[in-house]
Motif scaffolding. Sequence first.
Motif, PDB file in Angstrom:
ATOM      1  N   LEU A  14     -17.733  -4.659 140.238  1.00 11.42           N
ATOM      2  CA  LEU A  14     -18.836  -5.503 140.702  1.00 11.42           C
ATOM      3  C   LEU A  14     -19.235  -6.456 139.572  1.00 11.42           C
ATOM      4  O   LEU A  14     -19.640  -6.012 138.500  1.00 11.42           O
ATOM      5  CB  LEU A  14     -20.030  -4.647 141.121  1.00 11.42           C
ATOM      6  CG  LEU A  14     -21.297  -5.383 141.579  1.00 11.42           C
ATOM      7  CD1 LEU A  14     -20.988  -6.326 142.733  1.00 11.42           C
ATOM      8  CD2 LEU A  14     -22.384  -4.381 141.971  1.00 11.42           C
ATOM      9  N   VAL A  15     -19.121  -7.747 139.819  1.00 16.64           N
ATOM     10  CA  VAL A  15     -19.410  -8.750 138.790  1.00 16.64           C
ATOM     11  C   VAL A  15     -20.505  -9.698 139.273  1.00 16.64           C
ATOM     12  O   VAL A  15     -20.698  -9.899 140.464  1.00 16.64           O
ATOM     13  CB  VAL A  15     -18.142  -9.565 138.441  1.00 16.64           C
ATOM     14  CG1 VAL A  15     -17.075  -8.677 137.830  1.00 16.64           C
ATOM     15  CG2 VAL A  15     -17.582 -10.272 139.686  1.00 16.64           C
ATOM     16  N   ASN A  16     -21.230 -10.253 138.310  1.00 21.46           N
ATOM     17  CA  ASN A  16     -22.200 -11.333 138.561  1.00 21.46           C
ATOM     18  C   ASN A  16     -23.173 -11.021 139.699  1.00 21.46           C
ATOM     19  O   ASN A  16     -23.476 -11.886 140.531  1.00 21.46           O
ATOM     20  CB  ASN A  16     -21.462 -12.641 138.858  1.00 21.46           C
ATOM     21  CG  ASN A  16     -20.812 -13.233 137.631  1.00 21.46           C
ATOM     22  OD1 ASN A  16     -20.741 -12.592 136.586  1.00 21.46           O
ATOM     23  ND2 ASN A  16     -20.337 -14.462 137.742  1.00 21.46           N
ATOM     24  N   ARG A  17     -23.666  -9.806 139.726  1.00 18.18           N
ATOM     25  CA  ARG A  17     -24.616  -9.436 140.779  1.00 18.18           C
ATOM     26  C   ARG A  17     -25.968 -10.099 140.515  1.00 18.18           C
ATOM     27  O   ARG A  17     -26.450 -10.147 139.380  1.00 18.18           O
ATOM     28  CB  ARG A  17     -24.791  -7.929 140.842  1.00 18.18           C
ATOM     29  CG  ARG A  17     -25.722  -7.492 141.973  1.00 18.18           C
ATOM     30  CD  ARG A  17     -25.773  -5.987 142.134  1.00 18.18           C
ATOM     31  NE  ARG A  17     -26.538  -5.640 143.322  1.00 18.18           N
ATOM     32  CZ  ARG A  17     -26.715  -4.386 143.766  1.00 18.18           C
ATOM     33  NH1 ARG A  17     -26.171  -3.371 143.096  1.00 18.18           N
ATOM     34  NH2 ARG A  17     -27.426  -4.163 144.860  1.00 18.18           N
ATOM     35  N   ILE A  18     -26.582 -10.601 141.568  1.00 13.85           N
ATOM     36  CA  ILE A  18     -27.915 -11.196 141.488  1.00 13.85           C
ATOM     37  C   ILE A  18     -28.909 -10.206 142.079  1.00 13.85           C
ATOM     38  O   ILE A  18     -28.800  -9.831 143.250  1.00 13.85           O
ATOM     39  CB  ILE A  18     -27.984 -12.532 142.271  1.00 13.85           C
ATOM     40  CG1 ILE A  18     -26.962 -13.528 141.727  1.00 13.85           C
ATOM     41  CG2 ILE A  18     -29.398 -13.104 142.216  1.00 13.85           C
ATOM     42  CD1 ILE A  18     -27.158 -13.916 140.284  1.00 13.85           C
ATOM     43  N   GLU A  19     -29.869  -9.774 141.266  1.00  7.40           N
ATOM     44  CA  GLU A  19     -30.870  -8.811 141.718  1.00  7.40           C
ATOM     45  C   GLU A  19     -32.270  -9.315 141.383  1.00  7.40           C
ATOM     46  O   GLU A  19     -32.537  -9.737 140.261  1.00  7.40           O
ATOM     47  CB  GLU A  19     -30.655  -7.455 141.042  1.00  7.40           C
ATOM     48  CG  GLU A  19     -29.418  -6.720 141.499  1.00  7.40           C
ATOM     49  CD  GLU A  19     -29.325  -5.326 140.892  1.00  7.40           C
ATOM     50  OE1 GLU A  19     -29.718  -4.358 141.564  1.00  7.40           O
ATOM     51  OE2 GLU A  19     -28.861  -5.215 139.746  1.00  7.40           O
ATOM     52  N   VAL A  20     -33.136  -9.281 142.360  1.00  7.00           N
ATOM     53  CA  VAL A  20     -34.539  -9.641 142.177  1.00  7.00           C
ATOM     54  C   VAL A  20     -35.335  -8.349 142.034  1.00  7.00           C
ATOM     55  O   VAL A  20     -35.170  -7.416 142.826  1.00  7.00           O
ATOM     56  CB  VAL A  20     -35.057 -10.464 143.380  1.00  7.00           C
ATOM     57  CG1 VAL A  20     -36.534 -10.796 143.212  1.00  7.00           C
ATOM     58  CG2 VAL A  20     -34.224 -11.732 143.545  1.00  7.00           C
ATOM     59  N   ASP A  21     -36.195  -8.274 141.017  1.00  8.09           N
ATOM     60  CA  ASP A  21     -36.946  -7.044 140.780  1.00  8.09           C
ATOM     61  C   ASP A  21     -37.884  -6.755 141.953  1.00  8.09           C
ATOM     62  O   ASP A  21     -38.315  -7.670 142.664  1.00  8.09           O
ATOM     63  CB  ASP A  21     -37.725  -7.133 139.469  1.00  8.09           C
ATOM     64  CG  ASP A  21     -38.867  -8.124 139.537  1.00  8.09           C
ATOM     65  OD1 ASP A  21     -39.963  -7.750 139.975  1.00  8.09           O
ATOM     66  OD2 ASP A  21     -38.652  -9.305 139.181  1.00  8.09           O
ATOM     67  N   SER A  75     -32.508 -15.614 147.131  1.00  9.35           N
ATOM     68  CA  SER A  75     -33.063 -15.510 148.486  1.00  9.35           C
ATOM     69  C   SER A  75     -32.245 -14.569 149.344  1.00  9.35           C
ATOM     70  O   SER A  75     -32.784 -13.795 150.140  1.00  9.35           O
ATOM     71  CB  SER A  75     -33.125 -16.901 149.137  1.00  9.35           C
ATOM     72  OG  SER A  75     -34.003 -17.751 148.426  1.00  9.35           O
ATOM     73  N   ALA A  76     -30.921 -14.624 149.185  1.00 13.61           N
ATOM     74  CA  ALA A  76     -30.059 -13.712 149.931  1.00 13.61           C
ATOM     75  C   ALA A  76     -30.324 -12.264 149.525  1.00 13.61           C
ATOM     76  O   ALA A  76     -30.366 -11.362 150.375  1.00 13.61           O
ATOM     77  CB  ALA A  76     -28.597 -14.075 149.709  1.00 13.61           C
ATOM     78  N   ASP A  77     -30.529 -12.021 148.230  1.00 10.68           N
ATOM     79  CA  ASP A  77     -30.809 -10.662 147.766  1.00 10.68           C
ATOM     80  C   ASP A  77     -32.139 -10.164 148.327  1.00 10.68           C
ATOM     81  O   ASP A  77     -32.267  -8.988 148.690  1.00 10.68           O
ATOM     82  CB  ASP A  77     -30.837 -10.621 146.240  1.00 10.68           C
ATOM     83  CG  ASP A  77     -31.070  -9.215 145.711  1.00 10.68           C
ATOM     84  OD1 ASP A  77     -30.247  -8.332 146.017  1.00 10.68           O
ATOM     85  OD2 ASP A  77     -32.078  -8.987 145.016  1.00 10.68           O
ATOM     86  N   ILE A  78     -33.120 -11.061 148.424  1.00 15.35           N
ATOM     87  CA  ILE A  78     -34.425 -10.685 148.968  1.00 15.35           C
ATOM     88  C   ILE A  78     -34.325 -10.285 150.434  1.00 15.35           C
ATOM     89  O   ILE A  78     -34.976  -9.348 150.890  1.00 15.35           O
ATOM     90  CB  ILE A  78     -35.426 -11.846 148.790  1.00 15.35           C
ATOM     91  CG1 ILE A  78     -35.774 -12.026 147.305  1.00 15.35           C
ATOM     92  CG2 ILE A  78     -36.698 -11.627 149.605  1.00 15.35           C
ATOM     93  CD1 ILE A  78     -36.488 -13.322 146.993  1.00 15.35           C
ATOM     94  N   LEU A  79     -33.480 -10.981 151.186  1.00 12.61           N
ATOM     95  CA  LEU A  79     -33.409 -10.778 152.637  1.00 12.61           C
ATOM     96  C   LEU A  79     -32.372  -9.743 153.065  1.00 12.61           C
ATOM     97  O   LEU A  79     -32.381  -9.322 154.223  1.00 12.61           O
ATOM     98  CB  LEU A  79     -33.127 -12.111 153.333  1.00 12.61           C
ATOM     99  CG  LEU A  79     -34.240 -13.162 153.241  1.00 12.61           C
ATOM    100  CD1 LEU A  79     -33.792 -14.473 153.857  1.00 12.61           C
ATOM    101  CD2 LEU A  79     -35.516 -12.668 153.916  1.00 12.61           C
ATOM    102  N   THR A  80     -31.490  -9.326 152.168  1.00 14.99           N
ATOM    103  CA  THR A  80     -30.493  -8.322 152.528  1.00 14.99           C
ATOM    104  C   THR A  80     -30.968  -6.931 152.118  1.00 14.99           C
ATOM    105  O   THR A  80     -32.003  -6.772 151.488  1.00 14.99           O
ATOM    106  CB  THR A  80     -29.137  -8.637 151.853  1.00 14.99           C
ATOM    107  OG1 THR A  80     -29.328  -8.823 150.439  1.00 14.99           O
ATOM    108  CG2 THR A  80     -28.519  -9.902 152.438  1.00 14.99           C
ATOM    109  N   THR A  81     -30.183  -5.920 152.484  1.00 14.36           N
ATOM    110  CA  THR A  81     -30.580  -4.537 152.213  1.00 14.36           C
ATOM    111  C   THR A  81     -30.236  -4.145 150.778  1.00 14.36           C
ATOM    112  O   THR A  81     -29.421  -4.788 150.112  1.00 14.36           O
ATOM    113  CB  THR A  81     -29.858  -3.573 153.169  1.00 14.36           C
ATOM    114  OG1 THR A  81     -28.452  -3.552 152.841  1.00 14.36           O
ATOM    115  CG2 THR A  81     -30.027  -4.020 154.616  1.00 14.36           C
ATOM    116  N   ASP A  82     -30.838  -3.058 150.323  1.00 12.74           N
ATOM    117  CA  ASP A  82     -30.576  -2.573 148.969  1.00 12.74           C
ATOM    118  C   ASP A  82     -29.131  -2.101 148.811  1.00 12.74           C
ATOM    119  O   ASP A  82     -28.614  -2.031 147.694  1.00 12.74           O
ATOM    120  CB  ASP A  82     -31.528  -1.420 148.629  1.00 12.74           C
ATOM    121  CG  ASP A  82     -32.972  -1.884 148.500  1.00 12.74           C
ATOM    122  OD1 ASP A  82     -33.179  -3.094 148.314  1.00 12.74           O
ATOM    123  OD2 ASP A  82     -33.882  -1.045 148.613  1.00 12.74           O
TER     124      ASP A  82
END
Length: 392
Positions: free
Chosen positions: A367-374, A109-116
């Motif tokens: 950069l480790v354990n990055r969470i990215e939503v397609d 959810s944080a990845d969705i709401l933050t910037t690229d």
Amino acid sequence: MTTAQPLDVQPTPLALLLLGREADPRSERGVECPGDLPSPSDPDLVARARAAKEKLGDRVFVLGHHYQRDEVIQFADVTGDSFKLARDAAARPEAEYIVFCGVHFMAESADILTTDAQAVVLPDLAAGCSMADMATAEQVAECWDVLTEAGVADQVVPVSYMNSSADIKAFTGKHGGTICTSSNAKRALEWAFEQGEKILFLPDQHLGRNTAVRDMGMGLDDCVLYNPHKPNGGLTAEQLRNAKMILWRGHCSVHGRFSVESVEDVRARMPGVNVLVHPECKHEVVAAADYVGSTEYIIKALEAAPRGSKWAIGTELNLVRRLANRFASEDKEIVFLDKTVCFCSTMNRIDLPHLVWTLESLADGKLVNRIEVDPETEKYAKLALERMLALP
């Protein structure tokens, strides 16, 4: 007498799992970290975490969910529930790294709401959520097919709890639905009933049932339970046509532990106690309690409570302990509702060694354990989240 010959039997994967000799790759995904964690007994862990965080400065923003252990929460820049933290992250666009001390769906959810330009990091990729895992994209798509065959899909609006995967949020957005939190579930259901005649509530049956019955005056017979492990969800087309609330068979493993017996026991042990529980608890527990509300509601209720009052709290133990210590000086007696100690086991995967490893890696430029939503999933999940933000 003949000697018994050994049986030529090969243990099944399930048998090995139950014996503790194998792991379930679906539940243990991401357990391997691409690096070496410091020892849990390292006496310098606190100093190392502090030094790495200071080196990163404003480049890092650490989020700490209320259910985190104290050793981790002390390094959080902000604390809160899952949605508050995701919004806090979105409000810090200057932070290069968002370290989310929570679980996987929260980091999504944080990845969705933050910037690229920002990277959301989860210190341990195995920190999942059993409730969120109870609804997969494939299961929900099959459910929609069942609703279509029953002739009711065009009347159904999906409402998904924040405690769901990005895939489920995207399904919700694509089918005209919204997300809700435990704080605004009633408003979300009211909005959904303005859009359609029925609601498919995912993935926590208890929050859906408690909101519909306790807060909106529906009857228990207005609710049916869809079991993704049974043909057609275990429901007939007639049951689906008659229902107002189609509840997904999911639950929180922590809040589901509390029982009416727990309530009765604490009332017997502590005369005059106030029982305050989270709406993820079972309906009969909610009905037996004095107060019901979200994590933020629980905190505010205890802040406003008179000196000398007694409280039994039905939510995660780390938070209950922290509140008990915080208000001890005000003579507020705060106890855990259940006699059995029960932490959120997946939330507790985020420990100090993982946090130190994460911060030191980032400070060293790794950069480790990055969470990215397609992008496709993010598009529709964000649509569902934006509908929630637009609720009156």
